[in-house]
Design a protein around this motif. Sequence first.
Motif, mmCIF file in Angstrom:
data_model
loop_
_atom_site.group_PDB
_atom_site.id
_atom_site.type_symbol
_atom_site.label_atom_id
_atom_site.label_comp_id
_atom_site.label_asym_id
_atom_site.label_seq_id
_atom_site.Cartn_x
_atom_site.Cartn_y
_atom_site.Cartn_z
ATOM 1 N N ASN A 21 2.325 -7.942 -2.058
ATOM 2 C CA ASN A 21 1.872 -6.832 -2.887
ATOM 3 C C ASN A 21 2.595 -6.894 -4.224
ATOM 4 O O ASN A 21 3.794 -6.645 -4.286
ATOM 5 C CB ASN A 21 2.182 -5.488 -2.211
ATOM 6 N N TRP A 48 -9.735 -13.170 -3.909
ATOM 7 C CA TRP A 48 -8.950 -13.746 -5.002
ATOM 8 C C TRP A 48 -9.687 -14.950 -5.597
ATOM 9 O O TRP A 48 -9.747 -15.121 -6.809
ATOM 10 C CB TRP A 48 -7.582 -14.206 -4.516
ATOM 11 N N SER A 65 -12.318 -6.922 -7.358
ATOM 12 C CA SER A 65 -12.197 -7.259 -5.942
ATOM 13 C C SER A 65 -12.263 -5.993 -5.101
ATOM 14 O O SER A 65 -11.712 -4.952 -5.487
ATOM 15 C CB SER A 65 -10.867 -7.976 -5.674
ATOM 16 N N TYR A 77 -6.698 -2.708 2.801
ATOM 17 C CA TYR A 77 -6.658 -4.154 3.014
ATOM 18 C C TYR A 77 -6.285 -4.476 4.456
ATOM 19 O O TYR A 77 -6.842 -5.384 5.069
ATOM 20 C CB TYR A 77 -5.647 -4.761 2.048
ATOM 21 N N GLU A 89 -14.477 -8.972 2.428
ATOM 22 C CA GLU A 89 -13.900 -9.003 1.084
ATOM 23 C C GLU A 89 -15.025 -9.399 0.124
ATOM 24 O O GLU A 89 -15.686 -10.416 0.323
ATOM 25 C CB GLU A 89 -12.750 -9.993 1.007
ATOM 26 N N HIS A 175 -4.519 -6.463 -5.882
ATOM 27 C CA HIS A 175 -5.470 -7.549 -5.628
ATOM 28 C C HIS A 175 -6.273 -7.931 -6.872
ATOM 29 O O HIS A 175 -6.866 -9.014 -6.920
ATOM 30 C CB HIS A 175 -6.450 -7.150 -4.523
ATOM 31 N N TYR A 178 -5.758 -11.293 -9.181
ATOM 32 C CA TYR A 178 -4.625 -11.831 -8.424
ATOM 33 C C TYR A 178 -4.344 -13.296 -8.755
ATOM 34 O O TYR A 178 -3.191 -13.692 -8.952
ATOM 35 C CB TYR A 178 -4.869 -11.676 -6.921
#
Length: 211
Positions: A21, A48, A65, A77, A89, A175, A178
């Motif tokens: 994170n 990502w 995202s 998440y 995702e 995210h 990322y």
Amino acid sequence: MKTLLVSLLLLFNLQECESNNQTNTVKEIPSEELAKYETAYFASGCFWCVEAIYESLEGVKEVVSGYSGGKEKNPTYQQVGSHKTGHTEAVEVYYDPTVISFATLVKVFYGSQDPTTVGQQPDFGDSYRSVIFYKNAEEKTIADAAKAAIAKDYKKPIVTEIVPFEKFWKAEDYHQNYEKLNPNQPYVRSVSIPRLNRFKAKFPELLKEGE
């Protein structure tokens, strides 16, 4: 022994998509500016990777995202990663249709993954499945036609889901962007960046200047 070491390394790299994170330092584009653009929704593995691919396209203003395809409201998440929410995702693509068409975005979708693998892009599980979320009949027609067209290029069936768009939930701030913000993260270095570079080599004519 060599096979075992390779498997362990791959497992380590894939697990890295589920950690670290970090604070996002890229300035967000105001919502009133984004409202000028069309949106499209896709899923093809770790967001990502997918975010970075669509961000590289001329005509794409922003990519977010997030999660889509399930029933859980405001999913986290960790919840999506448990593979119990039904969400995958996904990315929300803001694009200028006078510069790049939805059909081209679909071309990019199929051209940047292996659409014959079930829940493995290369990450494992239903939260990484291949999906086009269509918003109207025209988008569905384009998505269906593209799926049928590429089927002849593969020996295995195309497993991409083409489903109505219902809701997109933005992922946690860390995210966003990322890959750009964390180029030395193990998963990004070993999976995301190589995937992006393969895409760029395949579709140089679609890239923004300097990409």
